[in-house]
Scaffold this active site. Structure first.
Site, PDB file in Angstrom:
ATOM      1  N   SER A  66     -18.286   1.813  12.217  1.00  0.00           N
ATOM      2  CA  SER A  66     -17.369   2.965  12.824  1.00  0.00           C
ATOM      3  C   SER A  66     -16.586   4.122  11.612  1.00  0.00           C
ATOM      4  O   SER A  66     -15.894   4.500  11.433  1.00  0.00           O
ATOM      5  CB  SER A  66     -16.372   1.362  11.948  1.00  0.00           C
ATOM      6  OG  SER A  66     -16.160   1.147  10.732  1.00  0.00           O
ATOM      7  N   ASP A 109     -12.531  -7.062   5.028  1.00  0.00           N
ATOM      8  CA  ASP A 109     -13.470  -6.273   5.414  1.00  0.00           C
ATOM      9  C   ASP A 109     -14.483  -5.505   4.909  1.00  0.00           C
ATOM     10  O   ASP A 109     -14.534  -5.171   3.157  1.00  0.00           O
ATOM     11  CB  ASP A 109     -12.090  -4.618   5.807  1.00  0.00           C
ATOM     12  CG  ASP A 109     -12.367  -3.660   7.401  1.00  0.00           C
ATOM     13  OD1 ASP A 109     -12.880  -4.537   7.850  1.00  0.00           O
ATOM     14  OD2 ASP A 109     -12.531  -2.641   7.105  1.00  0.00           O
ATOM     15  N   HIS A 156     -15.578   2.825   4.188  1.00  0.00           N
ATOM     16  CA  HIS A 156     -14.677   2.080   3.344  1.00  0.00           C
ATOM     17  C   HIS A 156     -14.899   1.124   3.197  1.00  0.00           C
ATOM     18  O   HIS A 156     -15.706   0.060   4.204  1.00  0.00           O
ATOM     19  CB  HIS A 156     -13.094   2.203   3.880  1.00  0.00           C
ATOM     20  CG  HIS A 156     -13.298   1.499   5.582  1.00  0.00           C
ATOM     21  ND1 HIS A 156     -13.899   2.192   6.569  1.00  0.00           N
ATOM     22  CD2 HIS A 156     -12.912   0.175   5.610  1.00  0.00           C
ATOM     23  CE1 HIS A 156     -13.790   1.074   7.934  1.00  0.00           C
ATOM     24  NE2 HIS A 156     -13.409   0.413   7.273  1.00  0.00           N
ATOM     25  N   ALA A 169      -4.019  -3.598   7.946  1.00  0.00           N
ATOM     26  CA  ALA A 169      -3.233  -2.261   8.132  1.00  0.00           C
ATOM     27  C   ALA A 169      -2.298  -3.325   9.667  1.00  0.00           C
ATOM     28  O   ALA A 169      -2.923  -3.497  10.108  1.00  0.00           O
ATOM     29  CB  ALA A 169      -3.892  -1.292   8.662  1.00  0.00           C
ATOM     30  N   ASP A 196      -7.156  -8.505   4.641  1.00  0.00           N
ATOM     31  CA  ASP A 196      -7.775  -7.269   3.734  1.00  0.00           C
ATOM     32  C   ASP A 196      -7.111  -6.354   2.965  1.00  0.00           C
ATOM     33  O   ASP A 196      -6.909  -4.744   3.171  1.00  0.00           O
ATOM     34  CB  ASP A 196      -7.857  -6.109   4.833  1.00  0.00           C
ATOM     35  CG  ASP A 196      -8.529  -6.600   6.200  1.00  0.00           C
ATOM     36  OD1 ASP A 196      -9.448  -7.949   5.785  1.00  0.00           O
ATOM     37  OD2 ASP A 196      -9.311  -6.094   7.283  1.00  0.00           O
ATOM     38  N   HIS A 207     -18.013  -4.179   5.611  1.00  0.00           N
ATOM     39  CA  HIS A 207     -18.572  -4.047   6.004  1.00  0.00           C
ATOM     40  C   HIS A 207     -20.085  -3.283   5.682  1.00  0.00           C
ATOM     41  O   HIS A 207     -19.903  -2.831   4.537  1.00  0.00           O
ATOM     42  CB  HIS A 207     -18.572  -2.125   6.862  1.00  0.00           C
ATOM     43  CG  HIS A 207     -17.066  -2.142   7.267  1.00  0.00           C
ATOM     44  ND1 HIS A 207     -16.912  -3.635   8.906  1.00  0.00           N
ATOM     45  CD2 HIS A 207     -16.255  -1.451   7.177  1.00  0.00           C
ATOM     46  CE1 HIS A 207     -15.367  -3.327   8.995  1.00  0.00           C
ATOM     47  NE2 HIS A 207     -14.957  -2.756   7.914  1.00  0.00           N
ATOM     48  N   CYS A 233      -5.818  -3.842  11.772  1.00  0.00           N
ATOM     49  CA  CYS A 233      -5.991  -5.672  11.448  1.00  0.00           C
ATOM     50  C   CYS A 233      -4.997  -6.967  11.489  1.00  0.00           C
ATOM     51  O   CYS A 233      -5.729  -7.621  11.839  1.00  0.00           O
ATOM     52  CB  CYS A 233      -7.471  -5.673  10.051  1.00  0.00           C
ATOM     53  SG  CYS A 233      -8.329  -4.825  10.457  1.00  0.00           S
ATOM     54  N   LYS A 291     -15.593 -10.268   7.361  1.00  0.00           N
ATOM     55  CA  LYS A 291     -15.179  -9.500   9.227  1.00  0.00           C
ATOM     56  C   LYS A 291     -15.880  -8.154   9.082  1.00  0.00           C
ATOM     57  O   LYS A 291     -15.487  -7.333   7.929  1.00  0.00           O
ATOM     58  CB  LYS A 291     -13.962  -9.347   9.576  1.00  0.00           C
ATOM     59  CG  LYS A 291     -12.898  -9.142   8.945  1.00  0.00           C
ATOM     60  CD  LYS A 291     -11.743  -9.134   9.680  1.00  0.00           C
ATOM     61  CE  LYS A 291     -10.143  -8.218   9.264  1.00  0.00           C
ATOM     62  NZ  LYS A 291     -10.860  -7.083   9.165  1.00  0.00           N
ATOM     63  N   GLU A 325     -16.904  -3.090  15.558  1.00  0.00           N
ATOM     64  CA  GLU A 325     -15.652  -2.800  15.071  1.00  0.00           C
ATOM     65  C   GLU A 325     -15.184  -4.625  15.005  1.00  0.00           C
ATOM     66  O   GLU A 325     -15.271  -5.150  15.983  1.00  0.00           O
ATOM     67  CB  GLU A 325     -15.383  -1.729  15.527  1.00  0.00           C
ATOM     68  CG  GLU A 325     -14.144  -2.062  15.178  1.00  0.00           C
ATOM     69  CD  GLU A 325     -14.367  -1.378  12.716  1.00  0.00           C
ATOM     70  OE1 GLU A 325     -14.190  -2.445  12.523  1.00  0.00           O
ATOM     71  OE2 GLU A 325     -13.345  -0.149  13.450  1.00  0.00           O
TER      72      GLU A 325
END
Ligand code: VGL
Ligand code: ZN
Length: 190
Positions: A59, A51, A74, A134, A13, A53, A138, A99, A106
Protein backbone atom coordinates in the site's frame (compact mmCIF):
# COMPACT_ATOMS: atom_id res chain seq x y z
CA UNK A 1 -26.13 1.58 28.80
CA UNK A 2 -25.63 -1.88 30.23
CA UNK A 3 -22.37 -3.59 29.23
CA UNK A 4 -22.13 -7.29 30.01
CA UNK A 5 -19.58 -10.09 29.75
CA UNK A 6 -20.97 -10.90 26.30
CA UNK A 7 -19.85 -7.51 25.00
CA UNK A 8 -16.42 -6.67 23.61
CA UNK A 9 -14.73 -3.41 22.69
CA UNK A 10 -12.67 -3.35 19.49
CA UNK A 11 -10.27 -0.40 19.37
CA UNK A 12 -9.05 0.02 15.81
CA UNK A 13 -5.57 1.35 14.99
CA UNK A 14 -5.16 4.14 17.56
CA UNK A 15 -1.50 4.46 16.60
CA UNK A 16 0.89 7.40 16.43
CA UNK A 17 1.03 7.46 12.64
CA UNK A 18 -2.74 8.11 12.46
CA UNK A 19 -2.57 10.92 15.03
CA UNK A 20 -1.44 14.54 14.53
CA UNK A 21 2.29 14.54 13.75
CA UNK A 22 2.14 11.02 12.33
CA UNK A 23 2.87 9.82 8.79
CA UNK A 24 -0.80 9.41 7.89
CA UNK A 25 -2.36 11.77 10.38
CA UNK A 26 -6.13 11.86 10.70
CA UNK A 27 -7.48 15.29 11.62
CA UNK A 28 -8.24 15.19 15.35
CA UNK A 29 -7.11 11.56 15.50
CA UNK A 30 -5.91 11.99 19.07
CA UNK A 31 -9.39 13.16 20.10
CA UNK A 32 -10.58 9.55 20.09
CA UNK A 33 -8.31 8.76 23.03
CA UNK A 34 -10.36 10.33 25.86
CA UNK A 35 -13.58 8.91 24.39
CA UNK A 36 -12.12 5.40 24.26
CA UNK A 37 -10.46 5.64 27.68
CA UNK A 38 -13.83 6.63 29.12
CA UNK A 39 -15.49 3.35 28.11
CA UNK A 40 -12.60 0.92 28.67
CA UNK A 41 -13.39 0.29 32.37
CA UNK A 42 -16.85 -0.97 31.38
CA UNK A 43 -15.56 -3.83 29.26
CA UNK A 44 -14.27 -7.17 30.38
CA UNK A 45 -13.17 -8.08 26.84
CA UNK A 46 -10.85 -5.67 25.05
CA UNK A 47 -9.31 -6.03 21.59
CA UNK A 48 -6.88 -3.54 20.08
CA UNK A 49 -5.96 -3.80 16.43
CA UNK A 50 -2.69 -2.47 15.05
CA UNK A 51 -1.91 -1.64 11.45
CA UNK A 52 1.40 -3.50 11.37
CA UNK A 53 3.10 -3.35 8.00
CA UNK A 54 6.43 -4.62 6.72
CA UNK A 55 8.64 -1.80 5.38
CA UNK A 56 7.88 -2.75 1.79
CA UNK A 57 4.11 -3.08 2.14
CA UNK A 58 2.16 -2.97 -1.13
CA UNK A 59 0.00 0.00 0.00
CA UNK A 60 3.01 2.31 0.28
CA UNK A 61 3.56 4.80 -2.49
CA UNK A 62 5.81 7.79 -3.01
CA UNK A 63 2.97 9.60 -4.76
CA UNK A 64 0.03 8.68 -2.61
CA UNK A 65 -3.34 9.59 -3.99
CA UNK A 66 -5.38 8.70 -0.93
CA UNK A 67 -8.23 7.71 -3.23
CA UNK A 68 -6.99 4.52 -4.78
CA UNK A 69 -5.65 2.83 -1.70
CA UNK A 70 -2.08 4.06 -1.89
CA UNK A 71 -0.65 5.70 1.20
CA UNK A 72 2.53 7.24 2.49
CA UNK A 73 4.67 4.79 4.42
CA UNK A 74 2.96 4.30 7.81
CA UNK A 75 2.73 1.90 10.74
CA UNK A 76 5.88 0.00 9.86
CA UNK A 77 6.21 -2.84 12.37
CA UNK A 78 8.29 -2.05 15.47
CA UNK A 79 8.66 1.67 14.72
CA UNK A 80 7.42 4.54 16.95
CA UNK A 81 4.75 5.40 14.38
CA UNK A 82 3.21 1.96 14.83
CA UNK A 83 2.99 2.25 18.61
CA UNK A 84 -0.33 2.98 20.25
CA UNK A 85 -0.98 6.63 21.07
CA UNK A 86 0.77 7.27 24.38
CA UNK A 87 -2.42 8.40 26.10
CA UNK A 88 -4.44 5.33 25.19
CA UNK A 89 -5.19 2.99 28.07
CA UNK A 90 -4.15 -0.54 27.12
CA UNK A 91 -4.84 -2.90 30.04
CA UNK A 92 -2.45 -5.83 30.37
CA UNK A 93 -5.16 -8.40 29.69
CA UNK A 94 -6.21 -6.78 26.39
CA UNK A 95 -5.74 -8.79 23.21
CA UNK A 96 -3.63 -7.16 20.48
CA UNK A 97 -4.57 -8.01 16.90
CA UNK A 98 -1.98 -7.19 14.23
CA UNK A 99 -3.12 -6.82 10.64
CA UNK A 100 -1.64 -5.80 7.31
CA UNK A 101 1.40 -7.90 8.10
CA UNK A 102 1.44 -9.58 4.68
CA UNK A 103 3.49 -7.50 2.23
CA UNK A 104 1.27 -8.35 -0.73
CA UNK A 105 -2.17 -7.71 0.74
CA UNK A 106 -3.97 -4.62 2.01
CA UNK A 107 -6.00 -5.32 5.11
CA UNK A 108 -8.25 -2.63 6.49
CA UNK A 109 -10.40 -4.88 8.66
CA UNK A 110 -9.19 -6.18 12.01
CA UNK A 111 -11.08 -9.37 11.04
CA UNK A 112 -8.41 -9.84 8.36
CA UNK A 113 -6.53 -11.47 11.23
CA UNK A 114 -8.56 -14.62 11.96
CA UNK A 115 -7.47 -14.55 15.61
CA UNK A 116 -10.01 -11.80 16.29
CA UNK A 117 -13.12 -13.73 15.32
CA UNK A 118 -11.79 -16.90 16.94
CA UNK A 119 -11.20 -15.09 20.23
CA UNK A 120 -14.61 -13.40 20.17
CA UNK A 121 -16.33 -16.75 19.63
CA UNK A 122 -14.17 -18.44 22.23
CA UNK A 123 -15.25 -15.86 24.83
CA UNK A 124 -18.93 -16.11 23.91
CA UNK A 125 -19.17 -12.52 22.69
CA UNK A 126 -22.43 -11.60 20.97
CA UNK A 127 -22.09 -7.83 20.66
CA UNK A 128 -19.13 -5.63 19.76
CA UNK A 129 -18.52 -1.91 20.10
CA UNK A 130 -16.13 -0.43 17.56
CA UNK A 131 -14.06 2.76 17.84
CA UNK A 132 -10.77 4.12 16.51
CA UNK A 133 -9.08 5.24 13.31
CA UNK A 134 -9.95 5.77 10.61
CA UNK A 135 -13.76 5.89 10.35
CA UNK A 136 -13.76 5.70 6.55
CA UNK A 137 -11.23 2.86 6.25
CA UNK A 138 -10.30 0.45 9.00
CA UNK A 139 -13.15 1.27 11.39
CA UNK A 140 -15.75 0.85 8.65
CA UNK A 141 -14.23 -2.37 7.36
CA UNK A 142 -13.96 -3.81 10.86
CA UNK A 143 -17.52 -2.86 11.85
CA UNK A 144 -19.03 -4.28 8.64
CA UNK A 145 -17.04 -7.51 9.01
CA UNK A 146 -18.18 -7.83 12.62
CA UNK A 147 -21.78 -7.47 11.56
CA UNK A 148 -21.39 -9.95 8.71
CA UNK A 149 -19.74 -12.42 11.09
CA UNK A 150 -22.98 -12.31 13.09
CA UNK A 151 -22.11 -9.96 15.94
CA UNK A 152 -24.46 -7.19 16.92
CA UNK A 153 -22.30 -4.18 16.13
CA UNK A 154 -22.38 -0.63 17.51
CA UNK A 155 -20.14 2.29 16.56
CA UNK A 156 -18.88 4.66 19.25
CA UNK A 157 -19.33 7.85 17.30
CA UNK A 158 -17.09 10.20 19.28
CA UNK A 159 -14.50 7.41 19.51
CA UNK A 160 -13.82 7.58 15.75
CA UNK A 161 -12.20 10.05 13.37
CA UNK A 162 -11.68 9.73 9.62
CA UNK A 163 -9.40 10.71 6.78
CA UNK A 164 -11.83 12.67 4.63
CA UNK A 165 -15.12 14.39 5.51
CA UNK A 166 -16.91 13.15 2.40
CA UNK A 167 -15.89 9.51 2.80
CA UNK A 168 -16.57 9.68 6.54
CA UNK A 169 -20.13 10.84 5.84
CA UNK A 170 -20.55 8.05 3.29
CA UNK A 171 -19.11 5.50 5.71
CA UNK A 172 -21.53 6.52 8.46
CA UNK A 173 -24.48 6.19 6.07
CA UNK A 174 -23.24 2.82 4.82
CA UNK A 175 -22.77 1.46 8.32
CA UNK A 176 -26.13 2.75 9.50
CA UNK A 177 -27.90 1.26 6.46
CA UNK A 178 -26.21 -2.08 7.15
CA UNK A 179 -27.60 -2.07 10.67
CA UNK A 180 -24.84 -0.53 12.78
CA UNK A 181 -26.22 2.11 15.15
CA UNK A 182 -24.10 4.78 16.81
CA UNK A 183 -23.76 5.58 20.46
CA UNK A 184 -21.76 8.24 22.28
CA UNK A 185 -19.05 7.22 24.74
CA UNK A 186 -20.78 9.08 27.57
CA UNK A 187 -23.87 6.88 27.15
CA UNK A 188 -21.73 3.77 27.62
CA UNK A 189 -19.72 5.15 30.52
CA UNK A 190 -22.62 6.45 32.55
C1 VGL B 1 -5.76 2.70 7.67
C2 VGL B 1 -5.16 3.56 5.64
C3 VGL B 1 -4.10 2.69 5.54
C4 VGL B 1 -6.68 2.73 8.85
C5 VGL B 1 -4.72 1.81 7.60
O1 VGL B 1 -6.28 2.27 9.96
O2 VGL B 1 -7.83 3.23 8.70
N1 VGL B 1 -5.99 3.57 6.69
N2 VGL B 1 -3.90 1.82 6.54
ZN1 ZN C 1 -2.11 0.70 6.59
Amino acid sequence: MDITEQDALIVVDVQNDFCPGGALAVLGGDMVVPAINRVIPKFEHLFYSRDWHPGDHCSFSFAPEYVDGSWPEHCVENTPGAEFHGGLMVPLDATIIDKGTDRDAECYSAFGNPRLEAALRDKGITRVFVAGLATDYCVKATALDALHAGFETILIEDGCRGVNDQTVAEALVEMEAAGIPRVRSAAIAE
